[in-house]
Design a protein around this motif. Structure first.
Motif, short mmCIF file in Angstrom:
data_model
loop_
_atom_site.label_atom_id
_atom_site.label_comp_id
_atom_site.label_asym_id
_atom_site.label_seq_id
_atom_site.Cartn_x
_atom_site.Cartn_y
_atom_site.Cartn_z
N PHE A 66 73.94 -34.76 86.55
CA PHE A 66 74.37 -33.28 87.51
C PHE A 66 73.72 -33.08 88.67
O PHE A 66 73.25 -34.71 89.21
N CYS A 67 73.58 -32.17 89.28
CA CYS A 67 73.31 -31.71 91.03
C CYS A 67 70.89 -32.09 90.84
O CYS A 67 71.13 -30.76 89.43
N GLY A 68 70.72 -33.08 91.26
CA GLY A 68 69.01 -32.91 91.24
C GLY A 68 68.44 -31.61 91.44
O GLY A 68 67.53 -31.60 91.27
N ASP A 69 69.17 -30.85 92.41
CA ASP A 69 68.37 -29.90 93.03
C ASP A 69 69.17 -28.68 92.15
O ASP A 69 67.97 -27.78 91.98
N CYS A 70 70.23 -28.30 91.48
CA CYS A 70 70.61 -27.22 90.97
C CYS A 70 70.70 -27.06 89.81
O CYS A 70 70.31 -26.04 88.88
N GLY A 71 70.49 -28.60 89.02
CA GLY A 71 70.62 -28.56 87.58
C GLY A 71 72.36 -28.38 87.08
O GLY A 71 72.47 -28.54 86.00
N GLY A 94 82.16 -28.14 92.63
CA GLY A 94 81.18 -28.98 92.35
C GLY A 94 79.98 -28.28 91.69
O GLY A 94 80.08 -27.49 90.99
N CYS A 95 78.82 -27.99 92.25
CA CYS A 95 77.79 -27.75 91.36
C CYS A 95 77.14 -26.92 92.19
O CYS A 95 78.20 -26.01 93.28
N LEU A 96 76.15 -25.83 91.46
CA LEU A 96 76.32 -24.44 92.19
C LEU A 96 75.80 -24.43 93.37
O LEU A 96 76.34 -23.23 94.31
N CYS A 97 74.92 -25.57 94.22
CA CYS A 97 74.15 -25.46 95.45
C CYS A 97 75.31 -25.78 96.39
O CYS A 97 74.43 -25.64 97.59
N GLY A 98 76.03 -26.66 96.10
CA GLY A 98 76.61 -27.35 97.61
C GLY A 98 76.66 -28.25 97.15
O GLY A 98 77.68 -29.24 97.86
N ALA A 99 75.30 -28.92 96.80
CA ALA A 99 74.65 -30.18 97.28
C ALA A 99 76.02 -31.35 96.77
O ALA A 99 76.59 -32.38 97.87
N LEU A 100 76.24 -31.21 95.47
CA LEU A 100 78.42 -32.45 94.85
C LEU A 100 78.77 -31.84 95.30
O LEU A 100 79.27 -30.15 94.94
ZN LIG Z 1 73.67 -28.79 92.99
#
Ligand SMILES: [Zn+2]
Ligand SMILES: [Zn+2]
Length: 164
Positions: A83-88, A14-20
């Motif tokens: 890509f994640c729109g929140d953390c990139g 997943g992405c850094l912030c966990g949204a994805l």
């Molecule tokens: Zn993210």
């Protein structure tokens, strides 16, 4: 694999912030390679990226809704990067015209210790201090398709001990 390692961590990421969050199907990895192109250097803020190729059907998005951007890669191919729109965090690429495969940015897996690249692409653009491994396929650019790299990966890591 090492005792105590979590098999799911090899397949989920997943992405850094966990949204994805995503999961790969078992034994679906076709090959792992490093790319030293300028796009990968810029996108990873590093010297190269580590990518894994798998059939598109073997990738499941578990959570979130990635943003995407189209770009023209050094190869001339048109690539859509997700890509994640929140953390990139960049999660995966789709190559326009090759809908059957998926290129996942391997550093987004929860467990990256098992990754064994078999090829180095775009070494013509690599950073001068990077020493290339002796036992991998090296291409100053990149091949037209992944066939040779997939065959090499299967020869080294395929068969009964793949992924388990
Ligand atoms: Zn993210
Ligand atoms: Zn690249």
């Amino acid at each position: 694999m090492s005792p105590g390692a979590d098999p799911l961590a090899r397949l989920e990421g997943g992405c850094l912030c966990g949204a994805l969050r995503y999961r790969l199907a078992c034994d679906a990895v076709l090959c792992v390679y490093c790319c030293h192109c300028r796009d990968c250097q810029r996108l990873s803020s590093s010297a190269f990226s580590v990518s894994l190729v798998l059939p598109a059907a073997a990738f499941m998005l578990l959570q979130g809704d990635p943003k995407s951007i189209a770009r023209r890669a050094d190869s001339g191919r048109e690539v859509r990067g997700f890509f994640c729109g929140d953390c990139g965090t960049r999660l995966f690429d789709r190559v326009i015209g090759q809908p059957e495969i998926m290129v996942v940015k391997a550093a987004t897996l929860d467990d990256t210790a098992w990754l064994r690249p078999v090829a180095q692409f775009w070494t013509g653009r690599k950073q001068a201090w990077v020493t290339l491994p002796q036992d991998q396929l090296v291409d100053a650019r990149q091949p037209d398709n992944f066939a040779e790299v997939i065959a090499l990966y299967r020869a080294r890591h395929g068969g009964s001990d793949a992924g388990s």
